[in-house]
Write a protein that holds these residues in place. Structure first.
Motif, PDB file in Angstrom:
ATOM      1  N   ALA A 105      85.374  16.032  51.089  1.00 23.52           N
ATOM      2  CA  ALA A 105      84.539  14.641  51.163  1.00 23.52           C
ATOM      3  C   ALA A 105      83.824  15.875  52.154  1.00 23.52           C
ATOM      4  CB  ALA A 105      85.064  14.150  52.821  1.00 23.52           C
ATOM      5  N   MET A 106      83.774  16.921  52.601  1.00 20.57           N
ATOM      6  CA  MET A 106      82.521  17.623  53.041  1.00 20.57           C
ATOM      7  C   MET A 106      82.510  18.561  52.002  1.00 20.57           C
ATOM      8  SD  MET A 106      85.373  19.513  55.894  1.00 20.57           S
ATOM      9  CE  MET A 106      83.819  20.725  55.912  1.00 20.57           C
ATOM     10  N   ALA A 107      82.689  18.646  50.835  1.00 24.22           N
ATOM     11  CA  ALA A 107      82.255  19.435  49.718  1.00 24.22           C
ATOM     12  C   ALA A 107      81.226  18.473  49.182  1.00 24.22           C
ATOM     13  CB  ALA A 107      83.354  20.146  48.773  1.00 24.22           C
ATOM     14  N   VAL A 108      81.503  17.484  48.570  1.00 21.98           N
ATOM     15  CA  VAL A 108      81.091  16.712  48.093  1.00 21.98           C
ATOM     16  C   VAL A 108      79.997  16.149  48.490  1.00 21.98           C
ATOM     17  CG1 VAL A 108      80.580  13.967  46.733  1.00 21.98           C
ATOM     18  CG2 VAL A 108      82.926  15.569  46.968  1.00 21.98           C
ATOM     19  N   ILE A 109      79.555  16.161  49.872  1.00 26.84           N
ATOM     20  CA  ILE A 109      78.108  15.645  51.168  1.00 26.84           C
ATOM     21  C   ILE A 109      77.548  16.911  50.820  1.00 26.84           C
ATOM     22  CG2 ILE A 109      77.664  15.668  53.650  1.00 26.84           C
ATOM     23  CD1 ILE A 109      80.192  13.947  54.300  1.00 26.84           C
ATOM     24  N   TRP A 110      77.834  18.167  50.753  1.00 24.61           N
ATOM     25  CA  TRP A 110      76.698  19.190  50.704  1.00 24.61           C
ATOM     26  C   TRP A 110      76.370  19.315  49.477  1.00 24.61           C
ATOM     27  CZ3 TRP A 110      80.742  23.826  51.688  1.00 24.61           C
ATOM     28  CH2 TRP A 110      81.266  23.886  52.483  1.00 24.61           C
ATOM     29  N   SER A 111      76.904  18.912  48.549  1.00 25.83           N
ATOM     30  CA  SER A 111      76.271  19.260  46.873  1.00 25.83           C
ATOM     31  C   SER A 111      74.813  17.835  47.233  1.00 25.83           C
ATOM     32  CB  SER A 111      77.228  18.805  45.718  1.00 25.83           C
ATOM     33  OG  SER A 111      78.713  19.673  46.274  1.00 25.83           O
ATOM     34  N   VAL A 112      75.477  16.141  47.174  1.00 23.77           N
ATOM     35  CA  VAL A 112      74.517  15.005  47.332  1.00 23.77           C
ATOM     36  C   VAL A 112      73.518  15.639  47.874  1.00 23.77           C
ATOM     37  CG1 VAL A 112      74.268  12.935  47.653  1.00 23.77           C
ATOM     38  CG2 VAL A 112      76.169  13.572  46.839  1.00 23.77           C
ATOM     39  N   ALA A 113      73.630  16.770  49.195  1.00 24.76           N
ATOM     40  CA  ALA A 113      72.131  16.691  50.119  1.00 24.76           C
ATOM     41  C   ALA A 113      70.693  18.068  49.448  1.00 24.76           C
ATOM     42  CB  ALA A 113      72.528  17.214  51.333  1.00 24.76           C
ATOM     43  N   GLN A 114      71.720  18.858  48.686  1.00 24.90           N
ATOM     44  CA  GLN A 114      70.883  19.754  48.119  1.00 24.90           C
ATOM     45  C   GLN A 114      70.523  19.425  47.094  1.00 24.90           C
ATOM     46  OE1 GLN A 114      70.561  22.455  49.588  1.00 24.90           O
ATOM     47  NE2 GLN A 114      72.737  22.957  50.257  1.00 24.90           N
ATOM     48  N   PHE A 115      70.233  17.913  46.172  1.00 24.47           N
ATOM     49  CA  PHE A 115      69.798  17.686  45.091  1.00 24.47           C
ATOM     50  C   PHE A 115      68.365  16.829  45.375  1.00 24.47           C
ATOM     51  CE2 PHE A 115      73.943  17.623  43.051  1.00 24.47           C
ATOM     52  CZ  PHE A 115      73.786  18.214  42.413  1.00 24.47           C
ATOM     53  N   PRO A 116      68.054  16.285  46.226  1.00 23.00           N
ATOM     54  CA  PRO A 116      66.239  16.149  46.217  1.00 23.00           C
ATOM     55  C   PRO A 116      65.627  17.007  45.951  1.00 23.00           C
ATOM     56  CG  PRO A 116      68.131  14.962  47.846  1.00 23.00           C
ATOM     57  CD  PRO A 116      69.150  15.737  47.402  1.00 23.00           C
ATOM     58  N   MET A 117      66.030  18.153  46.667  1.00 20.40           N
ATOM     59  CA  MET A 117      64.853  19.049  46.754  1.00 20.40           C
ATOM     60  C   MET A 117      64.076  19.736  45.521  1.00 20.40           C
ATOM     61  SD  MET A 117      66.540  19.392  49.868  1.00 20.40           S
ATOM     62  CE  MET A 117      67.447  20.113  50.127  1.00 20.40           C
ATOM     63  N   VAL A 118      64.984  19.017  44.126  1.00 16.05           N
ATOM     64  CA  VAL A 118      64.667  20.179  42.906  1.00 16.05           C
ATOM     65  C   VAL A 118      63.377  19.031  42.399  1.00 16.05           C
ATOM     66  CG1 VAL A 118      65.403  20.072  40.810  1.00 16.05           C
ATOM     67  CG2 VAL A 118      67.162  20.171  42.555  1.00 16.05           C
ATOM     68  N   GLY A 119      63.036  18.006  42.945  1.00 11.91           N
ATOM     69  CA  GLY A 119      61.672  18.060  42.425  1.00 11.91           C
ATOM     70  C   GLY A 119      60.516  17.830  43.637  1.00 11.91           C
ATOM     71  N   SER A 120      59.956  17.439  43.667  1.00 14.26           N
ATOM     72  CA  SER A 120      58.791  17.765  44.516  1.00 14.26           C
ATOM     73  C   SER A 120      58.711  16.843  45.861  1.00 14.26           C
ATOM     74  CB  SER A 120      57.200  17.106  44.572  1.00 14.26           C
ATOM     75  OG  SER A 120      56.259  17.410  45.017  1.00 14.26           O
ATOM     76  N   VAL A 121      59.090  17.703  47.446  1.00 16.98           N
ATOM     77  CA  VAL A 121      59.535  17.427  47.906  1.00 16.98           C
ATOM     78  C   VAL A 121      58.815  17.535  48.878  1.00 16.98           C
ATOM     79  CG1 VAL A 121      60.631  19.419  48.709  1.00 16.98           C
ATOM     80  CG2 VAL A 121      61.833  17.202  49.934  1.00 16.98           C
ATOM     81  N   SER A 122      58.797  16.592  50.179  1.00 12.05           N
ATOM     82  CA  SER A 122      57.594  16.734  51.258  1.00 12.05           C
ATOM     83  C   SER A 122      58.654  17.548  52.690  1.00 12.05           C
ATOM     84  CB  SER A 122      57.142  15.370  51.731  1.00 12.05           C
ATOM     85  OG  SER A 122      58.262  14.458  52.691  1.00 12.05           O
ATOM     86  N   PHE A 123      58.086  17.639  53.572  1.00 13.58           N
ATOM     87  CA  PHE A 123      58.921  18.480  54.820  1.00 13.58           C
ATOM     88  C   PHE A 123      59.306  17.928  55.487  1.00 13.58           C
ATOM     89  CE2 PHE A 123      58.277  18.710  60.076  1.00 13.58           C
ATOM     90  CZ  PHE A 123      58.701  20.193  58.977  1.00 13.58           C
ATOM     91  N   THR A 124      58.819  16.089  55.677  1.00 12.89           N
ATOM     92  CA  THR A 124      60.352  14.893  56.469  1.00 12.89           C
ATOM     93  C   THR A 124      61.082  14.838  55.617  1.00 12.89           C
ATOM     94  OG1 THR A 124      58.194  14.162  57.000  1.00 12.89           O
ATOM     95  CG2 THR A 124      59.966  12.859  56.863  1.00 12.89           C
ATOM     96  N   THR A 125      61.003  15.116  53.881  1.00 11.77           N
ATOM     97  CA  THR A 125      62.473  15.295  53.381  1.00 11.77           C
ATOM     98  C   THR A 125      63.175  16.205  53.051  1.00 11.77           C
ATOM     99  OG1 THR A 125      61.252  13.511  51.533  1.00 11.77           O
ATOM    100  CG2 THR A 125      63.156  14.411  51.606  1.00 11.77           C
ATOM    101  N   LEU A 126      62.694  17.769  53.518  1.00 19.97           N
ATOM    102  CA  LEU A 126      62.813  18.588  53.713  1.00 19.97           C
ATOM    103  C   LEU A 126      64.235  18.270  54.916  1.00 19.97           C
ATOM    104  CD1 LEU A 126      63.287  20.641  52.404  1.00 19.97           C
ATOM    105  CD2 LEU A 126      61.705  21.834  53.117  1.00 19.97           C
ATOM    106  N   VAL A 127      63.334  18.062  55.967  1.00 20.84           N
ATOM    107  CA  VAL A 127      64.545  17.954  56.791  1.00 20.84           C
ATOM    108  C   VAL A 127      65.717  17.101  56.833  1.00 20.84           C
ATOM    109  CG1 VAL A 127      63.908  17.333  59.956  1.00 20.84           C
ATOM    110  CG2 VAL A 127      62.421  18.761  58.608  1.00 20.84           C
ATOM    111  N   ILE A 128      65.330  16.098  56.299  1.00 16.72           N
ATOM    112  CA  ILE A 128      66.482  14.609  56.437  1.00 16.72           C
ATOM    113  C   ILE A 128      67.618  15.785  55.570  1.00 16.72           C
ATOM    114  CG2 ILE A 128      66.723  12.765  55.041  1.00 16.72           C
ATOM    115  CD1 ILE A 128      64.211  11.298  56.307  1.00 16.72           C
ATOM    116  N   CYS A 129      67.323  15.919  54.431  1.00 16.99           N
ATOM    117  CA  CYS A 129      67.744  16.927  53.500  1.00 16.99           C
ATOM    118  C   CYS A 129      68.916  17.644  54.396  1.00 16.99           C
ATOM    119  CB  CYS A 129      67.849  17.050  52.485  1.00 16.99           C
ATOM    120  SG  CYS A 129      66.415  16.246  51.298  1.00 16.99           S
ATOM    121  N   ARG A 130      68.414  18.315  55.282  1.00 17.91           N
ATOM    122  CA  ARG A 130      69.604  19.373  55.880  1.00 17.91           C
ATOM    123  C   ARG A 130      69.257  19.359  57.182  1.00 17.91           C
ATOM    124  NH1 ARG A 130      70.021  24.271  53.881  1.00 17.91           N
ATOM    125  NH2 ARG A 130      70.074  25.309  55.540  1.00 17.91           N
TER     126      ARG A 130
END
Length: 428
Positions: free
Chosen positions: A86-111
């Protein structure tokens, strides 16, 4: 305490599981390092100040400790096999939003989400490995597990930096998401629960020690204090090492890629050497106070003293060398603390205790990157700010190493706690 096992000695398949969990930690630290590695282009693209970038580095740890504690109690009741997946799946999903254009807020939330998923990683992996190895054989597999972090950097940094330089830092995050999913598939196919666990009858009959006594024992406090200093250095390395190379010393992003590997290569050597020396000392009859406590604390003190000299040397090459050696020496403590905690913690409480230990020492990850960012922003020139930040790091490392040297006495801790538990009701 009585522990019934299904095998004697080290069960068949133990090293295969160790290797899979080594890869688990490899992916874990590749995920951690990517923000620091891409620090310069991220700051340039999003126009971040040093304080904002320090906040971004710290954000990874906002839920890190809370998650570690919660999951630590969960793995007392649920197989580690499924928790790790379950942890490995969460890690993976959290990375994909950064592939496109991203704001500072989105980057912080994903981290923050990524940190919540990765907070329990080492504790759960160590708990899983200890179901495959008896106590006297745990130091070396713990060292190998710890070195998933170093090799995660050593192997991932050149590949990720190539993506950053030739394509975009956005794609580096996406690549890590894919790799995380690949590990999840491999674990689903080959991962198993270790056989060195208590039966239900043994667990019911086993002595339980109140958590208050476990968490206020001097060895637990010493482990938290010593590893806090080591993690201060590690979190600075994850967030600020590459920006220091690029913006502080003036190297290119391409050159910074291979330079950023050096602390991890040195640290990997130190940690594996510590694991081997510790097991040799145990085999020759040394107490765990000497073969684990002293062996882990002294390099931390020496590393802090080396780092304290950094601001007083001249030349980029020499400064990098002092930073590599000073920060790399502190890695020994990661090898010895989990086995020390396992010495006196009942098996059915071990996952929670190791997780709480991890939750406490990783609080350094919240503080250190932000402190460095604030110091750099308020310095007359950035390089002076970096040097002040590394001096603070040196003080923290020396103080924490001295506390470890004073408090780490696991060989007497078990007798004391078991004697106390014998005259108290069974609760925890």
């Amino acid at each position: 305490m009585t522990v019934q096992t299904t095998h004697e000695g080290t069960p068949k398949g133990a090293w295969k599981i160790t290797f899979l969990l080594f890869l688990f930690m490899l992916v874990n630290f590749a995920d951690k390092i990517v923000v620091g590695l891409a620090g310069a282009p991220i700051m340039d693209e999003l126009k971040l100040t040093p304080e904002q970038f320090g906040f971004l580095g710290s954000s990874f740890f906002f839920l890190f400790s809370i998650s570690a504690i919660v999951v630590g109690f969960i793995v007392n009741r649920i197989d580690t096999r499924w928790v790790l997946l379950a942890m490995a799946v969460i890690w993976s999903v959290a990375q994909f939003p950064m592939v496109g254009s991203v704001s500072f807020t989105t980057l912080v939330i994903c981290r923050v989400i990524l940190g919540a998923g990765e907070g329990p990683a080492f504790a759960v992996a160590a708990h899983a490995i200890y179901k495959w190895f008896p106590d006297e054989k745990r130091t070396l597999p713990t060292a190998i597990l710890s070195q998933g972090s170093a090799f995660g950097v050593i192997l991932a940094v050149p590949a990720l930096n190539w993506i950053i330089v030739n394509h975009s830092w956005h794609y580096a995050f996406g690549a890590l998401g894919v790799v995380g999913l690949m590990w999840g598939v491999a674990w689903l196919v080959m991962g198993r629960e270790g056989p060195l666990v208590q039966t239900a009858q043994a667990a019911a009959a086993d002595t339980r020690i109140p958590y208050f006594q476990l968490l206020t024992s001097r060895t637990f406090i010493g482990c938290c204090a010593a590893t806090f200093g080591a993690y201060w250095a590690l979190s600075l390395g994850l967030t600020w090492f590459t920006p220091f190379i690029v913006k502080g010393l003036g190297f290119t992003q391409q050159d910074a890629g291979w330079i950023s590997v050096l602390p991890w290569v040195f640290g990997a050597t130190i940690v594996l050497l510590t694991g081997w020396i510790s097991q040799v000392m145990l085999a020759r009859g040394y107490t765990t106070r000497a073969s684990r406590g002293v062996l882990g604390s002294v390099p931390l003190i020496v590393g802090g003293l080396v780092l304290a000299v950094l601001p007083h040397v001249h030349g980029a090459g020499l400064q990098i060398a002092f930073l590599v050696v000073g920060s790399g020496l502190c890695g020994s403590i990661y090898v010895v603390c989990p086995p020390m905690l396992g010495e006196f913690t009942p098996v059915q409480q071990r996952g929670a205790v190791i997780a709480i230990y991890g939750a406490i020492y990783t609080l350094a990850g919240i503080i250190a990157p932000s402190v460095m960012g604030a110091v750099i922003q308020n310095a007359a020139v950035p390089l002076d700010g970096y040097m002040t930040g590394f001096t603070i790091n040196a003080v923290v490392m020396v103080a924490s190493g001295l506390l470890g040297l004073l408090l780490l006495r696991p060989n007497t801790e078990r007798k004391r706690l078991m004697a106390q538990a014998a005259v108290q009701p069974k609760f925890a």
